[in-house]
Design an enzyme around this catalytic site. Sequence first.
Site, PDB file in Angstrom:
ATOM      1  N   TYR A   1       0.822  -1.214   0.000  1.00  0.00           N
ATOM      2  CA  TYR A   1       0.000   0.000   0.000  1.00  0.00           C
ATOM      3  C   TYR A   1       0.859   1.269   0.000  1.00  0.00           C
ATOM      4  CZ  TYR A   1      -4.627  -2.029   0.825  1.00  0.00           C
ATOM      5  OH  TYR A   1      -5.824  -2.687   0.695  1.00  0.00           O
TER       6      TYR A   1
ATOM      7  N   LYS B   1       3.076 -15.713   2.874  1.00  0.00           N
ATOM      8  CA  LYS B   1       3.316 -16.443   1.631  1.00  0.00           C
ATOM      9  C   LYS B   1       4.825 -16.676   1.566  1.00  0.00           C
ATOM     10  CE  LYS B   1       1.823 -18.170  -2.278  1.00  0.00           C
ATOM     11  NZ  LYS B   1       0.957 -19.362  -2.333  1.00  0.00           N
TER      12      LYS B   1
ATOM     13  N   ASP C   1      -3.072 -18.506   0.962  1.00  0.00           N
ATOM     14  CA  ASP C   1      -4.061 -19.196   0.121  1.00  0.00           C
ATOM     15  C   ASP C   1      -4.789 -20.278   0.924  1.00  0.00           C
ATOM     16  OD1 ASP C   1      -1.628 -20.536   0.223  1.00  0.00           O
ATOM     17  OD2 ASP C   1      -1.655 -21.200  -1.868  1.00  0.00           O
TER      18      ASP C   1
ATOM     19  N   ASP D   1      -6.329  -7.082   4.031  1.00  0.00           N
ATOM     20  CA  ASP D   1      -7.445  -6.404   3.350  1.00  0.00           C
ATOM     21  C   ASP D   1      -8.394  -7.440   2.765  1.00  0.00           C
ATOM     22  OD1 ASP D   1      -8.922  -4.282   2.108  1.00  0.00           O
ATOM     23  OD2 ASP D   1      -7.967  -4.847   0.223  1.00  0.00           O
TER      24      ASP D   1
ATOM     25  N   ASP E   1     -12.313  -8.986   4.492  1.00  0.00           N
ATOM     26  CA  ASP E   1     -13.602  -8.898   3.793  1.00  0.00           C
ATOM     27  C   ASP E   1     -14.261 -10.273   3.763  1.00  0.00           C
ATOM     28  OD1 ASP E   1     -13.538  -6.169   3.235  1.00  0.00           O
ATOM     29  OD2 ASP E   1     -14.099  -6.443   1.131  1.00  0.00           O
TER      30      ASP E   1
END
Length: 353
Positions: free
Chosen positions: A140, A188, A220, A244, A248
């Site tokens: 970001y 990851k 994942d 992020d 959600d």
Amino acid sequence: MNIALLPGDGIGPEVIDQAVKVVKAIGQKFGHQITFTEGVVGATAIDATGEPYPDATHEIAAASDAVLFGAIGDPKYDNDPKAKVRPEQGLLLMRQKLGLFANVRPTFTFPSLVHKSPLKLDRVEGVDFVFFRELTGGVYFGEPRGRNEQGTKAFDTNMYSKEEITRLARMGFEAAQKRRKLLTCVDKANVMATSRLWRETVQELAPEYPDVKVEYEFVDAVAMRLIQWPKAYDVLITENLFGDILTDEASVISGSMGLMPSASLGTSVKLFEPIHGSYPQAAGKDIANPLATVLSAAMMFDYAFDLKEEAQLISDVVNQSLSEGYVTEDIADGGPSYKTSEVGDWLAAKILA
Ligand code: IPM
Ligand code: MN
């Protein structure tokens, strides 16, 4: 208590109004002196001043004891990738300038609403976990970012320092100590250098928290297991972009995105906001669900002022409104439903009853 109100865009102002009613009722009941100072942010601020997070707003926020924030975003910017100023820049600037490096996003269930979950009942009943999402680093904010001269290649930079990881991870460890003592580091590390630094840093910290069990999972796999076995998690820590996306996903597990609150913590002032966005289709209609914002106010009493009883009373009246069906259209299940402002009035009245 000096509270900064940043209603922002879309349904932000309506839902913030309801939180203010509830906070005022708490102030009255428990004898707290509470003052509110309002500032503009997002598309509303661009319209008024040309800037998405004006200095005047920053001063109000920085001088407050806590910030209650609504939402940011306006569809007029979404399909214009060339727009020079965007409402979302206001949110990122606000996080950066207020030093809000940790975004705390819980997922818990409401007994009267579990049937609305997209998951099967036995998977969702009793789910209770919390994400600590890193909020002021990673892709970001990393530089360089942009395009090559021909404009045919684009790049972003994911970057983390050990210090950024450490301060976020410590918050996660401490939260786990107060909960079920399980910490999941989501990364990851099989592919990304930043993730390997995350894993290494968390491994180094772990011996300082011997009572906390630490698990390391790839992002994942977590995306999958969150909907398969959501009860397997307690506290999850992760970088900005993974957080992020996963929060959600997590926010709908309980049955409605309109219910989940969040807190952003950091070096000084703390900020509280609903997880849902600006929901522009509903703006001004007095139909938006105010409960996530009201529960964010509950988190404010808990995290910013360490007033547990006040926080608990707010959750209790929210639960009461759910079980008695005094709710907005989105969760009324075809039964009677009430306006945003009516739900706010009802909650405030229950607090004072
Ligand atoms: C969120 C939002 C923001 C983010 C956007 C609006 C910049 O999606 O708070 O999760 O990506 O952080
Ligand atoms: Mn998001």
